[in-house]
Design an enzyme around this catalytic site. Structure first.
Site, short mmCIF file in Angstrom:
data_model
loop_
_atom_site.label_atom_id
_atom_site.label_comp_id
_atom_site.label_asym_id
_atom_site.label_seq_id
_atom_site.Cartn_x
_atom_site.Cartn_y
_atom_site.Cartn_z
N LYS A 1 -5.54 -26.76 -11.42
CA LYS A 1 -4.12 -26.55 -11.70
C LYS A 1 -3.93 -26.20 -13.19
CE LYS A 1 -3.56 -31.54 -12.38
NZ LYS A 1 -3.24 -32.81 -11.69
N TYR B 1 4.09 -27.74 -46.29
CA TYR B 1 5.52 -28.04 -46.17
C TYR B 1 5.84 -29.48 -46.58
CZ TYR B 1 6.69 -23.79 -43.53
OH TYR B 1 6.92 -22.49 -43.15
C1 LIG Z 1 -4.37 -33.71 -11.67
C2 LIG Z 1 -4.73 -34.43 -10.42
C3 LIG Z 1 -6.07 -34.69 -10.10
C4 LIG Z 1 -7.19 -34.52 -11.10
O1 LIG Z 1 -7.15 -35.61 -11.99
P1 LIG Z 1 -8.16 -35.79 -13.20
O2 LIG Z 1 -7.75 -37.08 -13.82
O3 LIG Z 1 -7.93 -34.63 -14.11
O4 LIG Z 1 -9.53 -35.81 -12.64
C5 LIG Z 1 -6.35 -35.20 -8.85
N1 LIG Z 1 -5.36 -35.48 -7.96
C6 LIG Z 1 -4.05 -35.28 -8.25
C7 LIG Z 1 -3.02 -35.63 -7.25
C8 LIG Z 1 -3.70 -34.76 -9.49
O5 LIG Z 1 -2.40 -34.58 -9.79
#
Ligand SMILES: *Cc1c(COP(=O)(O)O)cnc(C)c1O
Length: 345
Positions: free
Chosen positions: A33, A242
Site C-alpha cells: 500500500k 531561519y
Molecule cells: C499496513 C498493514 C499491514 C502491514 O503492517 P506492517 O506493520 O507494515 O507489517 C498489515 N495489515 C494491515 C491491515 C495493515 O493495515
C-alpha cells in the site's frame, strides 16, 4: 545536480521477505500500500513477485488496479478497505479481492458481483476496520457459505511483544474463527515476530520488508545521499538558518545540502539530526528549510560533495526518532523530487 539520490536495494527487500517468510510455515504475503511505503510499487512489486510472493495487499481499489497493471494476472490482490461505493468496476476489471468490513459491504459485493472472490476483515479490538463480533455472528454462516478467500484481523500493539492487547486479540480472533475452512490471517510484521500462535495461514508483512522496525534484523533497503551545494566558514557569534536558532560558539565550517522538509525530511528532526560522511558524523545546524539543511562539516578533512542521511548506520528509524515519529512515516514521506535508483535483485 542539486537533487538528492535515493537508492532502494531490491535485493535487500527480497532478502527481508525471505527472512520473514522463514519465520513461519505459512503463506507469506506482502503489503505494498501507499506506493510500497513510498519506495515505488512499480519496482518493488515485480521484484517481490519474482522472488516468490503470490499474495499482495493494498489499501484501496485504485492502488489494486494499478498493481494489477504492474503484475499482470496471477498474484492475488487483497484490498483492506473492502468494497466501497464506486469500486465495483475496479474490483471486477482488475480481479481484486476486497476484504469486506461490514454487512453493508457484504451486501454491496454479493449484489454487484455475485460469485466474485472476497475476504472478510474482523475487528478484534483495534476498532479501526472490520466486522464486530455481533455483526460477524449474524453474517457468519451466509458469508462462509460463499467461501471467502481469507478471514483476517489486525493487531494494534504487535510492536510491543509483552503488551496484553496481543493475547487478548489473539483470543478474540480464535473465538471468532475457530473451525472455519477459510484461510486465516492475523500477523503483520510485528505479529510474525510474536511467534507461531499468531501466524495462522497467511502473514502480511509490510514495514519489515522495507527495512523498518520492529524487524530489527532487517537488511537496510534505503540509502539517501544529499549533495552539498555550498560550504562556508562562519565565525563565533554568527547564526545559521531561519530564526537564528543556531549560533556558532567557535569558527565552524557549514555545508548547505540540497534537501529539506519538502522532500520528507520533516522539520521536527531539526536539532537532533546528523549526517554521515564515511565514518564521520556531521551535525545538523539550525532549522530544516524547505529545500536545504545546514550541516557542520568542520571535522572533515576534505570538501564533501554529498552527505548521507539514511544508510546502514542510521536507518529510517533513527531519523524517525530524531523527528519524534516512526519509520513508517519517514518512508511514506520520502519526496517525489529525489533521483531514485534501484539496485537489482
Ligand atoms: C499496513 C498493514 C499491514 C502491514 O503492517 P506492517 O506493520 O507494515 O507489517 C498489515 N495489515 C494491515 C491491515 C495493515 O493495515
Amino acid at each position: 545536480m542539486a537533487v538528492a539520490e535515493l537508492t532502494i536495494d531490491l535485493a535487500a527487500l527480497c532478502a527481508n521477505w525471505h527472512a520473514l517468510s522463514s519465520k513461519s510455515h505459512t503463506e507469506t504475503a506482502a503489503v505494498v500500500k501507499a506506493d510500497a511505503y513510498g519506495l515505488g510499487m512499480a519496482q518493488v512489486a515485480p521484484a517481490l513477485a519474482q522472488t516468490g510472493v503470490r499474495q499482495f495487499f493494498v489499501a484501496a481499489c485504485e492502488e489494486g488496479a494499478e498493481l494489477r497493471a504492474i503484475l499482470g494476472t496471477g498474484p492475488e490482490i487483497f484490498v483492506f478497505s473492502g468494497h466501497m461505493e464506486g469500486d465495483t468496476a475496479l474490483i471486477r476489471d482488475a480481479n481484486l479481492t476486497p476484504m469486506l468490513n461490514s454487512i453493508d459491504q457484504m451486501l454491496r459485493h454479493v449484489e454487484a458481483l455475485p460469485g466474485h472472490s472476497f475476504g472478510i476483515q474482523l475487528d478484534t479490538g483495534m476498532n479501526r476496520l472490520g466486522m464486530e463480533d455481533a455483526e460477524w455472528r449474524a453474517l457468519r454462516e451466509i458469508a462462509l457459505a460463499q467461501r471467502p478467500a481469507l478471514v483476517m484481523s489486525h493487531l494494534a500493539c504487535a510492536d510491543a511483544p509483552d503488551h496484553a492487547m496481543n493475547p487478548f486479540q489473539l483470543q478474540n480472533f480464535t473465538d471468532m474463527t475457530d473451525g472455519i475452512d477459510a484461510p486465516r490471517s492475523l500477523a503483520a510484521t510485528g505479529g510474525i515476530l510474536l511467534g507461531s500462535d499468531y501466524h495462522f495461514d497467511v502473514t502480511r508483512p509490510g514495514i519489515g520488508l522495507y527495512g523498518g522496525l520492529p524487524f530489527a534484523q532487517a537488511r537496510p533497503v534505503v540509502h539517501l545521499s544529499i549533495p552539498v551545494i555550498q560550504t562556508r566558514d562562519v565565525l563565533a557569534g554568527e547564526s545559521v538558518g531561519y530564526s537564528n536558532t543556531w549560533i556558532a560558539q567557535s569558527p565552524t565550517r557549514v555545508a548547505t545540502i540540497a534537501a529539506g522538509y519538502a522532500d520528507g525530511l520533516i522539520r521536527a528532526m531539526g536539532g537532533d539530526a546528523w549526517l554521515c560522511h564515511g565514518d564521520t558524523r556531521c551535525k545538523v545546524l539550525g532549522r530544516v528549510s524547505m529545500d536545504m539543511i545546514g550541516v557542520d562539516v568542520t571535522e572533515l578533512n576534505e570538501e564533501p560533495s554529498a552527505l548521507d542521511l539514511i544508510n546502514a548506520h542510521q536507518t529510517v528509524d533513527t531519523v524517525a526518532d530524531w523527528a519524534g515519529t516512526i519509520g513508517y512515516e519517514i518512508l511514506t514521506s520520502l519526496g517525489a523530487r529525489y533521483k531514485r535508483r534501484y539496485l537489482p535483485t
